[in-house]
Design a protein around this motif. Structure first.
Motif, PDB file in Angstrom:
ATOM      1  N   THR A 294      34.110  25.138 -36.630  1.00 29.02           N
ATOM      2  CA  THR A 294      34.027  26.554 -37.013  1.00 29.02           C
ATOM      3  C   THR A 294      32.594  27.059 -36.885  1.00 29.02           C
TER       4      THR A 294
ATOM      5  N   TRP B 193      29.691  32.235 -30.336  1.00 29.42           N
ATOM      6  CA  TRP B 193      30.120  33.628 -30.229  1.00 29.42           C
ATOM      7  C   TRP B 193      28.966  34.602 -30.462  1.00 29.42           C
TER       8      TRP B 193
ATOM      9  N   ALA C 127      38.116  28.556 -27.734  1.00 30.33           N
ATOM     10  CA  ALA C 127      38.812  28.836 -28.992  1.00 30.33           C
ATOM     11  C   ALA C 127      39.868  27.798 -29.329  1.00 30.33           C
TER      12      ALA C 127
ATOM     13  N   SER D 224      44.247  23.130 -24.915  1.00 33.44           N
ATOM     14  CA  SER D 224      45.300  23.938 -25.537  1.00 33.44           C
ATOM     15  C   SER D 224      46.593  23.164 -25.732  1.00 33.44           C
TER      16      SER D 224
ATOM     17  N   THR E 250      49.915  34.468 -26.605  1.00 34.86           N
ATOM     18  CA  THR E 250      49.066  34.297 -27.786  1.00 34.86           C
ATOM     19  C   THR E 250      49.205  35.453 -28.765  1.00 34.86           C
TER      20      THR E 250
ATOM     21  N   LEU F 211      38.240  39.439 -37.231  1.00 32.89           N
ATOM     22  CA  LEU F 211      38.829  39.232 -35.909  1.00 32.89           C
ATOM     23  C   LEU F 211      40.075  40.079 -35.695  1.00 32.89           C
TER      24      LEU F 211
ATOM     25  N   PRO G 101      39.725  29.145 -34.217  1.00 33.18           N
ATOM     26  CA  PRO G 101      38.566  28.440 -34.771  1.00 33.18           C
ATOM     27  C   PRO G 101      38.234  28.798 -36.218  1.00 33.18           C
TER      28      PRO G 101
ATOM     29  N   VAL H 164      31.487  26.998 -33.021  1.00 31.77           N
ATOM     30  CA  VAL H 164      32.132  28.018 -32.194  1.00 31.77           C
ATOM     31  C   VAL H 164      31.623  29.411 -32.553  1.00 31.77           C
TER      32      VAL H 164
ATOM     33  N   TRP I 201      41.478  33.700 -30.474  1.00 31.16           N
ATOM     34  CA  TRP I 201      40.213  33.611 -31.194  1.00 31.16           C
ATOM     35  C   TRP I 201      40.421  33.405 -32.691  1.00 31.16           C
TER      36      TRP I 201
END
Length: 322
Positions: free
Chosen positions: A124, A131, A85, A21, A204, A183, A149, A127, A146
């Protein structure tokens, strides 16, 4: 363990716990450089952009060392339902670097864009495959992080279109917009109907601003700078989320400092840049003034984050096991 042995072991331990991060720092610095450029502050933009390049180089160096010396730690981070993420923050940083270099060094920007787009495309797919795979995720794992990505794909057209990669840029934009809608629905459901976000993830919330703001900037690249209905919908959605997040700021400021506070920087930079671009294309003094206010807030935010990060590093409060 003796004192000497403890000090020798500490750098290895801190490297092992270097969080992916941390690439949010480079995103924030490049975002500030682009916002300054959009506002017409060219010297400050160049200085900030080169600072971003130095920061990104250091981050990739540290990440490379971590991969070589602590591969198990990288695998653990990849397997973590929240930290996963943040991996595409690496490729998004490259795409932002290409955007910064596009006018001054188009050849270098083109190579960096291709590399960043390739990594972003792969991350992308991987990930999202994780998921929807066999791993069990619960509502507590979901946060605005989230968006990174999948929705981060909308960053690609910012440099991709001017560099001549229009069709590839449409691909990334289409994926980003699709997953923004999906999302956003999931994140709002999680925020409304489930337990509040943990303290470490509450910053976030600011990420909610970024998708519509960056999508606006991408859309006007496709439209040759024309402000149409879609552009107005996107930028005003960005302003709405900015106002919504502003209400949460007093509560966020009461939280202890964590690296996730860098999530404040890039979304604020994105809406600042969007406001300046809208003003330039429409002649709106209101949006120019709003951009200047947002830019001042952005500069203060990044300076405060830099100071707090430096203090935390000196106090050995970052890169530590959680």
């Amino acid at each position: 363990m003796t004192t000497i042995e403890a000090h020798a072991a500490e750098p290895r331990s801190r490297l092992e716990h270097f969080p992916i991060s941390f690439f949010g720092v480079s995103m924030g610095v490049f975002g500030l450089a682009l916002a300054l450029h959009a506002g017409g502050f060219e010297r400050a933009s160049r200085a900030t952009g080169w600072t971003g390049i130095a920061v990104l180089a250091v981050l990739f160096l540290v990440l490379g060392l971590k991969v070589l010396r602590h591969p198990a730690a990288i695998r653990a981070e990849w397997s973590h339902p929240v930290r996963l993420a943040f991996f595409p923050a690496t490729s998004i940083s490259l795409l932002l670097l290409a955007t910064f270099l596009r006018e001054a060094a188009p050849a270098a920007a083109n190579l960096i864009w291709i590399a960043g787009a390739a990594v972003q495309g792969v991350l992308t797919l991987v990930v999202i495959s994780v998921w929807i795979g066999h791993r069990a995720f619960g509502p507590g794992h979901l946060s605005p992080a989230w968006f990174i990505p999948a929705v981060g794909n909308v960053v690609a057209p910012l440099a991709g279109v001017p560099l001549g990669h229009a069709e590839l840029s449409w691909y990334f934009f289409s994926v980003g917009i699709l997953f923004w809608i999906v999302l956003l629905t999931l994140v709002v459901n999680r925020l409304v109907f489930h337990d509040p976000l943990p303290e470490r993830l509450r910053p976030t919330l600011v990420i909610l601003i970024a998708p519509p703001a960056v999508a606006f900037l991408a859309w006007i690249q496709f439209n040759g700078g024309t402000i149409d209905a879609a552009a107005r919908i996107l930028i005003n959605a960005g302003f709405f989320f900015t106002a919504l997040v502003a209400i949460q700021v007093p509560a966020l400021l009461r939280l202890p400092f964590v690296l996730s506070f860098w999530a404040l920087s890039f979304p604020l930079a994105a809406i600042t840049t969007a406001s300046f671009r809208f003003a330039a294309l429409t002649g709106s003094d209101l949006h120019r003034g709003l951009g200047l206010v947002l830019l001042a807030l952005l500069v203060l935010t990044i300076l405060a984050l830099a100071v707090r990060t430096a203090r935390a590093a000196i106090a050995h409060q970052i890169c530590q096991p959680e």
